[in-house]
Scaffold this active site. Structure first.
Site, short mmCIF file in Angstrom:
data_model
loop_
_atom_site.label_atom_id
_atom_site.label_comp_id
_atom_site.label_asym_id
_atom_site.label_seq_id
_atom_site.Cartn_x
_atom_site.Cartn_y
_atom_site.Cartn_z
N LYS A 116 -27.89 61.91 28.33
CA LYS A 116 -26.63 62.19 27.62
C LYS A 116 -26.75 61.90 26.13
O LYS A 116 -26.39 62.72 25.29
CB LYS A 116 -25.47 61.33 28.17
CG LYS A 116 -25.13 61.55 29.61
CD LYS A 116 -23.92 60.73 30.00
CE LYS A 116 -24.06 59.25 29.78
NZ LYS A 116 -24.86 58.51 30.76
N ARG A 160 -15.48 57.25 32.23
CA ARG A 160 -16.42 56.73 33.22
C ARG A 160 -15.72 56.44 34.55
O ARG A 160 -16.37 56.10 35.53
CB ARG A 160 -17.00 55.43 32.68
CG ARG A 160 -18.51 55.37 32.65
CD ARG A 160 -18.88 54.03 32.05
NE ARG A 160 -20.28 53.78 32.06
CZ ARG A 160 -21.10 54.10 31.06
NH1 ARG A 160 -20.64 54.74 30.02
NH2 ARG A 160 -22.37 53.79 31.15
N ARG A 189 -37.98 54.61 28.03
CA ARG A 189 -37.15 54.38 26.85
C ARG A 189 -37.39 52.97 26.29
O ARG A 189 -37.54 52.80 25.08
CB ARG A 189 -35.67 54.56 27.24
CG ARG A 189 -34.70 54.20 26.12
CD ARG A 189 -33.32 54.73 26.39
NE ARG A 189 -32.54 53.89 27.28
CZ ARG A 189 -31.41 54.28 27.89
NH1 ARG A 189 -30.97 55.50 27.71
NH2 ARG A 189 -30.74 53.48 28.68
N ARG A 208 -32.19 47.10 24.69
CA ARG A 208 -30.85 46.82 25.22
C ARG A 208 -30.91 45.76 26.31
O ARG A 208 -31.79 45.79 27.17
CB ARG A 208 -30.26 48.11 25.79
CG ARG A 208 -29.64 49.00 24.75
CD ARG A 208 -29.29 50.35 25.31
NE ARG A 208 -28.50 50.29 26.53
CZ ARG A 208 -27.96 51.37 27.09
NH1 ARG A 208 -28.12 52.55 26.54
NH2 ARG A 208 -27.26 51.26 28.18
N ARG A 234 -25.91 49.36 37.23
CA ARG A 234 -25.28 50.45 36.46
C ARG A 234 -25.25 51.73 37.29
O ARG A 234 -24.28 52.50 37.26
CB ARG A 234 -26.04 50.67 35.15
CG ARG A 234 -25.66 49.65 34.08
CD ARG A 234 -26.70 49.49 33.01
NE ARG A 234 -27.01 50.70 32.29
CZ ARG A 234 -28.15 50.89 31.62
NH1 ARG A 234 -29.08 49.96 31.61
NH2 ARG A 234 -28.35 52.01 30.98
#
Ligand code: ADP
Length: 274
Positions: free
Chosen positions: A13, A88, A127, A139, A150
């Site tokens: 995204k 969300r 990532r 992160r 998540r």
């Protein structure tokens, strides 16, 4: 253009939203980024969100809805935006509907990036490795354990939005397993189709806004003097022009709505076949 990008963590995204910013001049509204900025700045919102985010939980709806509402009001978001990470949950989607209605704005499409779950962990790992290599801060929630939470949240809370937007004929699903480039191309194709369908109705079938303006000008320019066939007062001419303008704008709105629905339907069918 007002869009929502929908997909699990690691579906791409953020990457695609950034490309939309660079290429189409849309503003990226990423609740994740905004919350991370709030955490870094130590604001009240940041203090409330910090631990929830680190644990992979969802920040309360009223906080994220408030952030988005304020951000949409900024001048740069007026010409279009792409929402990434919001809504969300179904209550967030309902809040967004109400918010857009209140602001007289319309959502053009919801693009779902569909990805095999098996690929997500390795994508997030990649990532993390890239960020480390660039010397960037990783992160706090990009660990295998938090990612699992998540993902579970996505399945339970966010996935119902697929049905929500599909029912409202807004959903377009893109295969998020394709390369970044291919996904970008597919999204671009979809946006072109939507923009084309929203263009004013075909010549001759309905009056265009430009045509109406002309009518209004012509009627007004008579200045109360008799027209070639029948005397028309300025007041009456203005009234007629106003009625014509209202009819044309109404027709256009209706036309655009039907057209965008048609595009969504067509693309969904095509993809379902594939
Ligand atoms: P990802 O999509 O990879 O999970 P995001 O950057 O979108 O990452 O979000 C990071 C975290 O920020 C989420 O796990 C959640 O804690 C919080 N967050 C972001 N957007 C929302 C939202 N719309 N509602 C609630 N929490 C959110």
């Amino acid at each position: 253009m007002r869009l929502i990008l929908l997909g699990p963590p690691g579906s791409g995204k953020g990457t695609q939203a950034q490309r939309l910013v660079e290429r189409d001049g849309l503003v990226q509204l990423s609740t994740g980024e905004m919350l991370r900025a709030a955490v870094a700045a130590g604001t009240t919102v940041g203090l409330k969100a910090k631990d929830i985010m680190a644990a992979g939980g969802l920040v309360p709806d009223e906080i994220v809805v408030g952030i988005i509402s304020d951000r949409i009001d900024q001048p740069d978001a007026k010409s279009g935006f792409v929402l990434d990470g919001f809504p969300r949950t179904v209550p967030q989607a309902e809040a967004l509907d109400a918010l857009l209605k209140h602001k007289h704005m319309k959502l053009d499409a919801v693009i779902e990036l569909r990805v095999n779950e098996g690929a997500l962990l390795s994508r997030v790992e990649a990532r993390v490795a890239e960020m480390r290599a660039r010397g960037e801060d990783v992160r706090a929630d990009d660990t295998p354990e938090v990612l699992t939470r998540r993902l579970a949240n996505y399945r339970a809370q966010t996935e119902p939005l697929i049905h929500y937007y599909s029912e409202r004929r807004k959903l377009i699903t893109v295969d998020g397993m394709m390369s970044i480039e291919e996904v970008t191309k597919e999204i671009s194709r979809i946006l072109h189709a939507i923009a084309k369908a929203q263009k004013p109705a075909k010549k001759g079938s309905r009056k265009s806004v430009a045509g109406t303006k002309k009518t209004a000008k012509k009627a007004g320019s008579r200045g109360g003097k008799p027209g070639p066939k029948r005397p028309v007062s300025v007041k009456k001419a203005a009234k007629t022009a106003l009625r014509a303008a209202k009819r044309a704008v109404g027709g256009l709105r209706k036309g655009a709505k039907t057209a965008s629905r048609k595009v969504v339907k067509k693309l969904t069918k095509k993809r379902a076949k594939a």
